[in-house]
Design an enzyme around this catalytic site. Structure first.
Site, mmCIF file in Angstrom:
data_model
loop_
_atom_site.group_PDB
_atom_site.id
_atom_site.type_symbol
_atom_site.label_atom_id
_atom_site.label_comp_id
_atom_site.label_asym_id
_atom_site.label_seq_id
_atom_site.Cartn_x
_atom_site.Cartn_y
_atom_site.Cartn_z
ATOM 1 N N ASP A 1 0.871 -1.184 0.000
ATOM 2 C CA ASP A 1 0.000 0.000 0.000
ATOM 3 C C ASP A 1 0.903 1.228 0.000
ATOM 4 O O ASP A 1 2.111 1.129 0.214
ATOM 5 C CB ASP A 1 -0.898 0.001 1.249
ATOM 6 C CG ASP A 1 -1.823 1.218 1.291
ATOM 7 O OD1 ASP A 1 -2.367 1.590 0.233
ATOM 8 O OD2 ASP A 1 -1.994 1.816 2.371
ATOM 9 N N SER A 2 0.294 2.402 -0.200
ATOM 10 C CA SER A 2 1.062 3.639 -0.123
ATOM 11 C C SER A 2 1.572 3.886 1.294
ATOM 12 O O SER A 2 2.526 4.619 1.497
ATOM 13 C CB SER A 2 0.179 4.815 -0.539
ATOM 14 O OG SER A 2 -0.927 4.900 0.327
ATOM 15 N N CYS B 1 -4.262 -1.631 -1.886
ATOM 16 C CA CYS B 1 -4.443 -0.199 -2.101
ATOM 17 C C CYS B 1 -5.442 -0.049 -3.242
ATOM 18 O O CYS B 1 -5.220 -0.585 -4.340
ATOM 19 C CB CYS B 1 -3.094 0.411 -2.485
ATOM 20 S SG CYS B 1 -3.210 2.129 -3.011
ATOM 21 N N HIS C 1 -7.278 2.856 3.780
ATOM 22 C CA HIS C 1 -7.101 3.663 4.998
ATOM 23 C C HIS C 1 -8.444 3.883 5.716
ATOM 24 O O HIS C 1 -8.460 4.106 6.924
ATOM 25 C CB HIS C 1 -6.543 5.052 4.641
ATOM 26 C CG HIS C 1 -5.065 5.081 4.399
ATOM 27 N ND1 HIS C 1 -4.492 4.594 3.257
ATOM 28 C CD2 HIS C 1 -4.040 5.554 5.159
ATOM 29 C CE1 HIS C 1 -3.169 4.775 3.324
ATOM 30 N NE2 HIS C 1 -2.879 5.357 4.453
ATOM 31 N N GLU D 1 -2.786 8.536 8.662
ATOM 32 C CA GLU D 1 -1.318 8.506 8.710
ATOM 33 C C GLU D 1 -0.779 9.296 9.906
ATOM 34 O O GLU D 1 0.298 9.026 10.403
ATOM 35 C CB GLU D 1 -0.727 9.058 7.399
ATOM 36 C CG GLU D 1 -0.984 8.190 6.168
ATOM 37 C CD GLU D 1 -0.114 6.919 6.111
ATOM 38 O OE1 GLU D 1 1.026 6.957 6.581
ATOM 39 O OE2 GLU D 1 -0.616 5.902 5.590
ATOM 40 N N CYS E 1 -11.022 2.753 0.061
ATOM 41 C CA CYS E 1 -9.614 3.088 0.269
ATOM 42 C C CYS E 1 -9.233 2.319 1.524
ATOM 43 O O CYS E 1 -9.986 2.332 2.512
ATOM 44 C CB CYS E 1 -9.449 4.586 0.489
ATOM 45 S SG CYS E 1 -7.792 5.045 1.077
#
Ligand code: DGL
Length: 266
Positions: free
Chosen positions: A10-11, A73, A186, A152, A184
């Site tokens: 993932d990012s 992701c 996240h 994040e 997403c």
């Protein structure tokens, strides 16, 4: 039976929501997670850039001898999956298809909303996938770019998270969606806030478990599922591994022995 690991990327931290489900469903598998902390967020970047990052990561994971790659992701799945599949020597599974299928099965009023990054929304990948399963669905797509930094930065419990969610989700409420895809990886970390704003009648689709099941089916069908021993987790980040370790430990609610630094193209 195969001792080879499953590669996941993932990012940043979001893919850990998928990793969690994979560990629960496939406890014997060795897993290698790559968080591209040097390049997060992917959501506002071009298809070309996200594809380049994704290919670099996939090459690294392949160099570690993985037996398959899970693109944990949505943005990379939406923008880079066909290229990844062409260029990789191992099978690659994305996260869009399982979530779309689950949403199509869940909706009663045919009104579905997709929350995703700008890249995912612009790609129309979810809308295309949902319409395959339920051609008459009415779909509202909403990008929520500030959700990723909230996760994040570990700001999910701050009042700002609620204010931002209220703003983004007002269009979803107007759409009267009964099913909302957390498009997403996240966003499941913000599930409580999102559920609070949308209310109890709305079903939230978090594709983590569905993706884990799809991986399990694939491993079984190809006879490469590991069935004994405790799986080992190895984590890499492309920047500041100490920070990544601290936040990832909090998110997984589990200890991570070491997060290794792996710079892309270095
Ligand atoms: N977690 C990722 C996704 O599922 C990427 C978010 C971002 O880096 O913008 O889309």
């Amino acid at each position: 039976m195969s001792k080879k690991a499953i590669g996941i990327f993932d990012s940043g931290l979001g893919g850990l929501t998928i990793l969690k489900a994979l560990r629960r469903t496939l406890p014997h598998e060795n897993l290698i997670y790559f968080g591209d902390s040097a390049n997060v967020p992917y959501g506002s970047k071009s298809k070309q850039t996200v594809t380049r990052f994704s290919i670099d990561i996939a090459r690294f994971l392949e160099s570690q001898g993985v037996k398959m790659i899970v693109v944990a992701c949505n943005t990379a799945s939406a923008l880079a999956l066909p290229t990844l599949r062409k260029q990789c020597h191992v099978p690659v599974i994305g996260v869009i298809e399982p979530g779309a299928k689950k949403a199509a099965a869940s909706t009663k009023n045919g009104r579905i909303a997709v929350l995703g990054t700008e890249g995912t929304v612009k790609s129309n990948a979810y809308a295309t996938a949902i319409l395959k399963y339920t051609p008459h669905a009415r779909i509202k797509q909403q990008s929520c770019p500030l959700f990723v930094p909230l996760v994040e930065e570990n700001w999910t419990k701050k009042p700002a998270a609620l204010l931002i969610a209220q703003d983004y989700l007002s269009s979803v409420r107007r759409h009267r969606a009964d099913t909302v895809i957390l498009g997403c990886t996240h966003y499941p970390v913000l599930k409580k806030v999102i559920a609070h704003v949308l209310g109890p009648k709305v079903t939230l689709i978090d594709s983590a478990q569905t993706v884990a099941q799809a991986v399990q089916t694939f491993l079984r069908e190809n006879n490469i599922q590991e069935t004994v021993g405790k799986g080992k987790l190895t984590v890499y980040a492309s920047d500041d591994p100490a920070r990544f370790k601290r936040l990832a430990t909090h998110l997984l609610a589990d200890k991570i022995a070491t997060v290794y630094l792996k710079k892309l193209n270095a």
